[in-house]
Design a protein around this motif. Sequence first.
Motif, short mmCIF file in Angstrom:
data_model
loop_
_atom_site.label_atom_id
_atom_site.label_comp_id
_atom_site.label_asym_id
_atom_site.label_seq_id
_atom_site.Cartn_x
_atom_site.Cartn_y
_atom_site.Cartn_z
N THR A 1 0.89 -1.11 0.06
CA THR A 1 -0.12 -0.02 -0.04
C THR A 1 0.84 1.28 -0.24
O THR A 1 1.86 1.53 0.88
CB THR A 1 -0.95 0.02 1.25
N THR B 1 -2.04 -1.18 -3.50
CA THR B 1 -3.16 -0.02 -3.37
C THR B 1 -2.50 1.27 -3.26
O THR B 1 -1.59 1.53 -2.53
CB THR B 1 -3.95 -0.54 -1.87
N ARG C 1 -3.28 5.00 -1.90
CA ARG C 1 -4.21 5.39 -1.02
C ARG C 1 -5.00 6.79 -1.71
O ARG C 1 -4.25 7.42 -2.48
CB ARG C 1 -3.75 5.40 0.23
N ARG D 1 -11.91 -0.30 -6.20
CA ARG D 1 -12.06 0.85 -5.31
C ARG D 1 -12.03 0.48 -4.03
O ARG D 1 -12.89 -0.65 -3.74
CB ARG D 1 -12.77 1.69 -5.52
N THR D 2 -11.34 0.42 -2.80
CA THR D 2 -11.47 -0.09 -1.55
C THR D 2 -11.45 0.98 -0.55
O THR D 2 -11.51 2.45 -1.00
CB THR D 2 -10.01 -0.93 -1.21
N GLU E 1 -9.50 1.99 1.26
CA GLU E 1 -8.13 2.92 1.38
C GLU E 1 -7.99 3.85 0.20
O GLU E 1 -7.20 4.60 0.30
CB GLU E 1 -7.06 1.86 1.60
N THR F 1 -7.01 -0.22 -5.77
CA THR F 1 -6.22 -1.74 -5.48
C THR F 1 -6.23 -2.10 -6.96
O THR F 1 -7.23 -2.45 -7.53
CB THR F 1 -6.91 -2.56 -4.66
N THR G 1 -4.92 -5.85 -8.95
CA THR G 1 -4.27 -6.98 -8.57
C THR G 1 -3.92 -7.48 -9.89
O THR G 1 -4.68 -7.68 -11.03
CB THR G 1 -5.16 -8.05 -7.98
#
Length: 424
Positions: free
Chosen positions: A22, A259, A261, A287-288, A290, A293, A295
């Motif tokens: 992150t 991720t 931030r 979207r998270t 935080e 993200t 992958t």
Amino acid sequence: MTTATIPDPWPAPRAAAPVRATVALPGSKSMTNRALVLAALAEGPSVVRRALRSRDTLLMAGALSALGSTLDTSGDDWTVTPGWSSADTAVDCGLAGTVMRFVPPVAGLAGGRISFDGDPHMRTRPIGTVLDALRDLGVAVEGDALPFTVAGSGAVTGGRVVVDASSSSQFVSALLLAGARYDRGVEVLHRGAPVPSLPHIEMTVEMLRAQGVAVDTHEPDRWGVEPGPVKPVDLVVEPDLSNAAPFLALAAVTGGAVTVRDWPEHTTQAGDALRDILARMGCTVERTAEGLTVTGPDRLAGLDVDLRDVGELTPAVAALCALADGPSRLRGVAHIRHHETDRLVALATELAGLGADVEEHDDGLSLRPATLHGGVFHTYADHRMAHAGVIVGAAVDDVLVEDVATTSKTFTDFAPFWAGLFQG
């Protein structure tokens, strides 16, 4: 570890396993430098919060100080108190296109002779369109390229001007940013091939409107700024989404998850296009709580994409395509030949030097799957080229990135930060 201790060429870290991290990115250079210009033109003191501290933004702060504003850049939040000098002075543009292009229209409002120069690489970048436009608007300019001199008279007539901005959207933004302080405002009409990097002009317009400036954009290729006051700036700078490219690419090439931030819900930054580009290459993008993200997939897909509006992403995307399992075609980016270096020539040369099957076109690149190997990846004093080099180095043994410290243009101590993501 600091940039002073980094060997040159720098051994790019090779990922031994999927990278999971992150990251909190520095602020946007584009937003920081636009905000500083607007603050210098404003009616009263301003604050630019979470300003990017980098070579480009410090050069901008130095330029505006030379014109008479008072800037405090000692903390995370920079303060600007506008003012004008009548003394002759000099502006160092370094390698910052925003300084070379955005400051001359402001310099016309000062009272002295302002000389502009920069690094040797900067002397090859186009500026004549802005200087000719300033002459048409009533500003006295000596020279057609770096070095040049603007003779400020304390006021600029302004009015209507026709430009060919097909090689850089900054030509338009430069005139719009200062236009509200001109006696007649400014009306900019573009005549030529399509303007590249339109999101950057949209950013300029949005930031002007946020400061109470009336901007007319109802006709294509025409922008009008009404004369009037500029409200003091109080802005929180977004993370630099173009600087997210190598970090999100790290997830893509290692099959990991990265991720970034505080990815904004709404933005005019060109880097937001990374979400679509990486998804098309097979990544999972979500979207998270935080931020954003990404992958990476088991196999990276090739890509056929027009990058005209987001040309600054081309080096990172080209590096990804060189590592993809399918063919790719990047198009619409002839204008990046006039960035810090001719990026198409540089990418074709350096990727081929590491074994990539790459072909240069007038407006882009074609890449086909190939087995890459180690070697020296030259950067041409271009931070985006360094990003491309470290992306390849994450997936290929023994890649050495020459002058990785050039990344300080937009990210101080990038190299040790990048290396830290591979630890463990």
